[in-house]
Design an enzyme around this catalytic site. Sequence first.
Site, PDB file in Angstrom:
ATOM      1  N   ARG A   1    -103.035 -13.366 -31.947  1.00  0.00           N
ATOM      2  CA  ARG A   1    -102.769 -14.741 -31.513  1.00  0.00           C
ATOM      3  C   ARG A   1    -104.023 -15.295 -30.825  1.00  0.00           C
ATOM      4  NH1 ARG A   1     -96.511 -15.316 -29.491  1.00  0.00           N
ATOM      5  NH2 ARG A   1     -97.013 -17.497 -29.833  1.00  0.00           N
ATOM      6  N   PRO A   2    -105.029 -15.689 -31.626  1.00  0.00           N
ATOM      7  CA  PRO A   2    -106.283 -16.165 -31.034  1.00  0.00           C
ATOM      8  C   PRO A   2    -106.115 -17.533 -30.369  1.00  0.00           C
ATOM      9  CG  PRO A   2    -106.337 -16.462 -33.410  1.00  0.00           C
ATOM     10  CD  PRO A   2    -105.037 -15.786 -33.091  1.00  0.00           C
ATOM     11  N   ILE A   3    -107.075 -17.896 -29.489  1.00  0.00           N
ATOM     12  CA  ILE A   3    -107.034 -19.239 -28.894  1.00  0.00           C
ATOM     13  C   ILE A   3    -108.353 -19.988 -29.143  1.00  0.00           C
ATOM     14  CG2 ILE A   3    -105.297 -18.660 -27.151  1.00  0.00           C
ATOM     15  CD1 ILE A   3    -107.648 -18.745 -25.076  1.00  0.00           C
ATOM     16  N   ASP A   4    -109.026 -19.598 -30.243  1.00  0.00           N
ATOM     17  CA  ASP A   4    -110.321 -20.226 -30.535  1.00  0.00           C
ATOM     18  C   ASP A   4    -110.216 -21.748 -30.711  1.00  0.00           C
ATOM     19  OD1 ASP A   4    -108.882 -19.181 -32.886  1.00  0.00           O
ATOM     20  OD2 ASP A   4    -110.423 -20.230 -34.013  1.00  0.00           O
ATOM     21  N   GLN A   5    -109.116 -22.229 -31.258  1.00  0.00           N
ATOM     22  CA  GLN A   5    -108.985 -23.675 -31.478  1.00  0.00           C
ATOM     23  C   GLN A   5    -108.729 -24.426 -30.160  1.00  0.00           C
ATOM     24  OE1 GLN A   5    -109.719 -25.046 -34.553  1.00  0.00           O
ATOM     25  NE2 GLN A   5    -110.292 -22.894 -34.812  1.00  0.00           N
TER      26      GLN A   5
ATOM     27  N   ASP B   1     -90.067 -19.765 -36.871  1.00  0.00           N
ATOM     28  CA  ASP B   1     -89.141 -19.279 -35.832  1.00  0.00           C
ATOM     29  C   ASP B   1     -87.699 -19.180 -36.330  1.00  0.00           C
ATOM     30  OD1 ASP B   1     -91.297 -19.113 -34.169  1.00  0.00           O
ATOM     31  OD2 ASP B   1     -90.871 -20.954 -33.067  1.00  0.00           O
TER      32      ASP B   1
ATOM     33  N   LYS C   1     -86.876 -25.002 -25.666  1.00  0.00           N
ATOM     34  CA  LYS C   1     -87.801 -24.101 -24.962  1.00  0.00           C
ATOM     35  C   LYS C   1     -89.252 -24.516 -25.153  1.00  0.00           C
ATOM     36  CE  LYS C   1     -89.216 -19.960 -26.808  1.00  0.00           C
ATOM     37  NZ  LYS C   1     -90.670 -19.747 -26.745  1.00  0.00           N
ATOM     38  N   ASN C   2     -89.644 -24.711 -26.427  1.00  0.00           N
ATOM     39  CA  ASN C   2     -91.067 -24.925 -26.666  1.00  0.00           C
ATOM     40  C   ASN C   2     -91.537 -26.318 -26.254  1.00  0.00           C
ATOM     41  OD1 ASN C   2     -91.381 -22.304 -27.425  1.00  0.00           O
ATOM     42  ND2 ASN C   2     -91.307 -22.692 -29.639  1.00  0.00           N
TER      43      ASN C   2
ATOM     44  N   ARG D   1     -85.273 -14.774 -23.165  1.00  0.00           N
ATOM     45  CA  ARG D   1     -86.425 -15.651 -22.925  1.00  0.00           C
ATOM     46  C   ARG D   1     -86.175 -17.041 -23.499  1.00  0.00           C
ATOM     47  NH1 ARG D   1     -90.997 -13.879 -25.994  1.00  0.00           N
ATOM     48  NH2 ARG D   1     -91.495 -15.989 -25.470  1.00  0.00           N
TER      49      ARG D   1
ATOM     50  N   ARG E   1     -96.050 -16.742 -23.174  1.00  0.00           N
ATOM     51  CA  ARG E   1     -97.139 -17.245 -23.993  1.00  0.00           C
ATOM     52  C   ARG E   1     -97.634 -18.603 -23.485  1.00  0.00           C
ATOM     53  NH1 ARG E   1    -100.823 -15.040 -26.877  1.00  0.00           N
ATOM     54  NH2 ARG E   1    -101.923 -16.628 -28.016  1.00  0.00           N
TER      55      ARG E   1
ATOM     56  N   CYS F   1     -94.388 -13.119 -27.355  1.00  0.00           N
ATOM     57  CA  CYS F   1     -93.971 -12.223 -28.432  1.00  0.00           C
ATOM     58  C   CYS F   1     -95.169 -11.712 -29.208  1.00  0.00           C
ATOM     59  CB  CYS F   1     -93.062 -12.961 -29.415  1.00  0.00           C
ATOM     60  SG  CYS F   1     -91.464 -13.384 -28.741  1.00  0.00           S
TER      61      CYS F   1
HETATM   62  N1  EPU Z   1    -104.192 -19.917 -34.472  1.00  0.00           N
HETATM   63  C1  EPU Z   1    -105.543 -19.674 -34.559  1.00  0.00           C
HETATM   64  N2  EPU Z   1    -106.340 -20.096 -33.527  1.00  0.00           N
HETATM   65  C2  EPU Z   1    -105.838 -20.727 -32.440  1.00  0.00           C
HETATM   66  C3  EPU Z   1    -104.455 -20.980 -32.364  1.00  0.00           C
HETATM   67  C4  EPU Z   1    -103.651 -20.541 -33.406  1.00  0.00           C
HETATM   68  O1  EPU Z   1    -106.035 -19.105 -35.527  1.00  0.00           O
HETATM   69  O2  EPU Z   1    -106.616 -21.085 -31.544  1.00  0.00           O
HETATM   70  C5  EPU Z   1    -103.328 -19.485 -35.586  1.00  0.00           C
HETATM   71  C6  EPU Z   1    -102.305 -18.439 -35.152  1.00  0.00           C
HETATM   72  O3  EPU Z   1    -102.852 -17.136 -35.201  1.00  0.00           O
HETATM   73  C7  EPU Z   1    -101.189 -18.660 -36.153  1.00  0.00           C
HETATM   74  C8  EPU Z   1    -101.241 -20.169 -36.414  1.00  0.00           C
HETATM   75  O4  EPU Z   1    -102.533 -20.595 -35.995  1.00  0.00           O
HETATM   76  O5  EPU Z   1    -101.485 -17.985 -37.333  1.00  0.00           O
HETATM   77  C9  EPU Z   1    -100.208 -20.994 -35.690  1.00  0.00           C
HETATM   78  O6  EPU Z   1    -100.237 -20.706 -34.301  1.00  0.00           O
HETATM   79  P1  EPU Z   1     -99.784 -21.763 -33.208  1.00  0.00           P
HETATM   80  O7  EPU Z   1    -100.919 -21.997 -32.292  1.00  0.00           O
HETATM   81  O8  EPU Z   1     -99.153 -22.942 -33.874  1.00  0.00           O
HETATM   82  O9  EPU Z   1     -98.663 -20.966 -32.419  1.00  0.00           O
HETATM   83  P2  EPU Z   1     -98.407 -20.920 -30.853  1.00  0.00           P
HETATM   84  O10 EPU Z   1     -98.701 -22.236 -30.269  1.00  0.00           O
HETATM   85  O11 EPU Z   1     -99.024 -19.713 -30.268  1.00  0.00           O
HETATM   86  C10 EPU Z   1     -95.966 -21.810 -31.006  1.00  0.00           C
HETATM   87  C11 EPU Z   1     -94.614 -21.352 -30.547  1.00  0.00           C
HETATM   88  C12 EPU Z   1     -94.150 -20.187 -31.408  1.00  0.00           C
HETATM   89  C13 EPU Z   1     -94.140 -20.597 -32.879  1.00  0.00           C
HETATM   90  C14 EPU Z   1     -95.510 -21.166 -33.290  1.00  0.00           C
HETATM   91  C15 EPU Z   1     -95.524 -21.742 -34.692  1.00  0.00           C
HETATM   92  C16 EPU Z   1     -94.629 -21.888 -28.208  1.00  0.00           C
HETATM   93  C17 EPU Z   1     -94.712 -21.408 -26.796  1.00  0.00           C
HETATM   94  N3  EPU Z   1     -94.703 -20.958 -29.157  1.00  0.00           N
HETATM   95  O12 EPU Z   1     -96.840 -20.702 -30.832  1.00  0.00           O
HETATM   96  O13 EPU Z   1     -92.816 -19.942 -30.998  1.00  0.00           O
HETATM   97  O14 EPU Z   1     -93.857 -19.490 -33.695  1.00  0.00           O
HETATM   98  O15 EPU Z   1     -95.885 -22.222 -32.368  1.00  0.00           O
HETATM   99  O16 EPU Z   1     -94.574 -22.743 -34.822  1.00  0.00           O
HETATM  100  O17 EPU Z   1     -94.499 -23.078 -28.451  1.00  0.00           O
HETATM  101  C18 EPU Z   1     -90.903 -18.679 -30.536  1.00  0.00           C
HETATM  102  O18 EPU Z   1     -90.440 -19.670 -29.944  1.00  0.00           O
HETATM  103  O19 EPU Z   1     -90.224 -17.671 -30.830  1.00  0.00           O
HETATM  104  C19 EPU Z   1     -92.313 -18.676 -30.929  1.00  0.00           C
HETATM  105  C20 EPU Z   1     -92.975 -17.571 -31.210  1.00  0.00           C
END
Ligand code: EPU
Length: 431
Positions: free
Chosen positions: A122-126, A306, A22-23, A398, A93, A117
């Site tokens: 879930r910030p996107i600052d990075q 996960d 999926k991811n 999903r 997401r 989820c």
């Molecule tokens: N974070 C920040 N700033 C950012 C981005 C992330 O502070 O700009 C923090 C998040 O708050 C979190 C950490 O960094 O504490 C890791 O977040 P990450 O960005 O790695 O997560 P994501 O990309 O939103 C993906 C998977 C998730 C999985 C996480 C961690 C997808 C679509 N989602 O989420 O998968 O838990 O990586 O491995 O790829 C799932 O499949 O059930 C799922 C939730």
Amino acid sequence: MDKFVITGGTPLTGEVTISGAKNAVVAILPATILAEDVCRIENIPNISDVSAMINILSIMGAHVKYINKNTIEIDTRYINSYVVEHELSKQLRASYYLIGALLGRFNHAEVAMPGGCYLGVRPIDQHIKGFEALGATVTMEENAMVNARADKLLGNSIYLDVVSVGATINCMLAAVKAKGLTIIENAAKEPHIVDLANFLNTLGADIRGAGTDVIKIRGVEKLHGCEYSIIPDQIEAGTYMVAAAATKGDVLVKNVIPKHLESITAKLIECGVEITEYDDSIRVRMTRRPGKCNIKTMPHPGFPTDMQPQFSVLLSQAKGMSIISESVWDNRFRYAEQLSRMGAVIHVDGKTAVIEGVDGLRGAPIRADDLRAGAAMMIAGFIAGGVTEIEDIHHIERGYENVVEKFRALGANIERREFPDDDQKIQLGAG
Ligand code: EPU
């Protein structure tokens, strides 16, 4: 309202074939926006997050042809808009990958903040930091629209403050056609990052280092079409492995990359599960109560967050006390309340859960709080004596292809049943 109805108590036995990841696919589908020809993609899991992403791309103008249920041909040359409204982006997401891909193609993207989820903030600052380093101006507008615009994208160094899967992928998507060299440091190393890099390189990109914490991308002018097959899903595989162990079963999990599963197999072995690895399959066999173990979730190659809820269910049956520390998400123990309803003893304090193992669970009406929590509740239902009814199963669908059929083929007594809404309220009570 459909629910899964499970009558537990049967050890799972037999073989299960794992679907595409999926991811990985939810990043690779938006990446096709950057290609200037048809992409044929195989091993696509038939799950609702994927249908949602394909639907968004189709509405934007992509031509999508299903060759069979797991293979599509997608031609994104007809996309002529860089705007994705909330009604579409909220469906998953991964819709935030459209920002990087549209920015990479049009130097402009307007995408509403994504859904997905609820696991805490879930910030996107990075992601934004990466786009800005490449020369984009990013503003947050009305209706939570992220507006990213650049005259020209130029390669640059991007140091991620946190290891983020999403930010790493978005930076790759935006940088792949940016002029010059982009270096992403402190990059995520998950298998789906490597799969995306392999996909983009098959299109003609020049990406090196994916799978390490430094990814180097030399921008190219054009990307062509390709044929590509998605890697097997690490988390789906892990879920069936834990389900086999938790029900004291014996299951051959086929179509996996054992290397991707090392952190999961290591913990299963620590709990006393018998694991036999083959080239592209893993046999999981368990004959007794699991031993306790402690887990700390970490970015890859650490133990994946996960898999944390599914492992909690296994450890709820362990001899002794286990401690789980969640270090990726702030709020990933909501399922503990559901598990307690079934007789598990689990105490949550912030990002730590202490689980005192018991011998057996009892069926109950419960809820899938999110995708992986839902998978964990299914495993709990397979262990439990009596009947477990799980509501909010859309979360599970999903991310797990043919989940009912696959578990039934392993001997589970599970069906998807329709319930009138009122009936459901009476059973679950308020709230
Ligand atoms: N974070 C920040 N700033 C950012 C981005 C992330 O502070 O700009 C923090 C998040 O708050 C979190 C950490 O960094 O504490 C890791 O977040 P990450 O960005 O790695 O997560 P994501 O990309 O939103 C993906 C998977 C998730 C999985 C996480 C961690 C997808 C679509 N989602 O989420 O998968 O838990 O990586 O491995 O790829 C799932 O499949 O059930 C799922 C939730």
